[in-house]
Design a protein around this motif. Sequence first.
Motif, short mmCIF file in Angstrom:
data_model
loop_
_atom_site.label_atom_id
_atom_site.label_comp_id
_atom_site.label_asym_id
_atom_site.label_seq_id
_atom_site.Cartn_x
_atom_site.Cartn_y
_atom_site.Cartn_z
N ALA A 130 -11.41 1.34 5.61
CA ALA A 130 -10.41 0.37 6.52
C ALA A 130 -10.15 1.02 7.65
CB ALA A 130 -9.23 0.06 5.73
N GLY A 131 -10.14 0.20 8.90
CA GLY A 131 -9.41 0.60 9.97
C GLY A 131 -7.91 0.66 10.27
N ILE A 133 -12.66 0.72 -1.76
CA ILE A 133 -11.90 0.65 -0.40
C ILE A 133 -11.11 1.81 0.01
CG2 ILE A 133 -10.35 -0.69 1.20
CD1 ILE A 133 -11.09 -2.99 -1.15
N ALA A 134 -11.18 2.72 1.12
CA ALA A 134 -10.48 3.38 1.32
C ALA A 134 -9.56 3.30 2.74
CB ALA A 134 -11.61 4.88 2.03
N GLY A 135 -8.36 3.91 2.74
CA GLY A 135 -7.33 3.59 3.75
C GLY A 135 -6.43 4.47 3.65
N THR A 136 -5.24 4.40 4.94
CA THR A 136 -4.12 5.25 4.96
C THR A 136 -3.23 4.48 5.42
OG1 THR A 136 -4.42 5.80 6.98
CG2 THR A 136 -5.77 7.34 5.68
N PHE A 171 -3.04 8.74 1.56
CA PHE A 171 -4.58 8.59 1.63
C PHE A 171 -4.89 7.91 0.40
CE2 PHE A 171 -3.29 11.97 4.31
CZ PHE A 171 -3.82 11.96 5.56
N ILE A 172 -5.71 6.71 0.50
CA ILE A 172 -5.93 6.17 -0.68
C ILE A 172 -7.16 5.44 -0.88
CG2 ILE A 172 -4.86 4.08 0.33
CD1 ILE A 172 -3.67 3.22 -2.66
N VAL A 173 -7.85 5.59 -1.99
CA VAL A 173 -9.24 5.01 -2.46
C VAL A 173 -8.80 4.05 -3.60
CG1 VAL A 173 -11.63 5.44 -3.26
CG2 VAL A 173 -10.59 6.75 -1.58
N GLY A 195 0.92 -7.12 -0.73
CA GLY A 195 0.23 -6.28 -1.10
C GLY A 195 -0.46 -5.31 -0.19
N LEU A 196 -1.43 -4.49 -0.58
CA LEU A 196 -2.05 -3.64 0.55
C LEU A 196 -3.18 -4.59 1.21
CD1 LEU A 196 -2.66 -0.37 -1.15
CD2 LEU A 196 -0.94 -0.82 0.56
N SER A 197 -2.97 -4.51 2.53
CA SER A 197 -3.96 -5.19 3.24
C SER A 197 -4.66 -4.38 4.18
CB SER A 197 -3.13 -6.27 4.46
OG SER A 197 -3.99 -7.15 5.04
N TYR A 198 -6.18 -4.54 3.96
CA TYR A 198 -7.15 -3.70 4.45
C TYR A 198 -7.72 -4.29 5.63
CZ TYR A 198 -6.46 -0.49 0.47
OH TYR A 198 -5.74 0.19 -0.43
N VAL A 199 -7.96 -3.92 6.82
CA VAL A 199 -8.68 -4.42 7.97
C VAL A 199 -10.03 -3.77 8.08
CG1 VAL A 199 -8.91 -5.02 10.43
CG2 VAL A 199 -6.59 -5.11 9.27
#
Length: 181
Positions: free
Chosen positions: A54-55, A124-127, A108-110, A71-75
Amino acid sequence: MVRTDPNGQDSDDAERRARSVEQSKTGLQQTIEDMKAMAADREEAGYETFTVAAGDTTPKAPDTGETDEWGLSYVVPGDVEDEFVGLSERADFDEIGVYQADGEGVRFIVTECLDHDEQIAVFIAGTFRLRFAAPLVRTALNRGRMYTHVKKVDGTTLGSIEHEDPSVFFPEPESVYAYER
């Protein structure tokens, strides 16, 4: 301390921020490498996999923004739309794995979403900054569920996944609450 610029920042602050940015970049790179390794393991086991970094990742509570979505919103990049939507429409995600590490106030999450019957694995990876997460943690734990939302930069939702066990995302809620101001 001596003020070194008009905004009241000193060289120690600038150096600390530079270290923090570098650590975040390194942490994100490691997170993406880990995600790819996990996906390779699933592929080896016969799963069709999808990975995306995710950006932007936002921990969103229901009382923020224009909707009550939380929730967690991933762009994610727009070029993954067809593949993500195609897989998520075929899948009934029945298991989740959440892999995470914290550093310098950043998580840092996957998130791994699995459909064992269809042998589909979505990663989905993000921070995100922990100081913004406490309202989401409280909501998820109080309601006994969690959501992952995947969106394009224009706000178009590509899909949402409900998770029945928020403690997988937040096994130590106090570690998040510690960042509240």
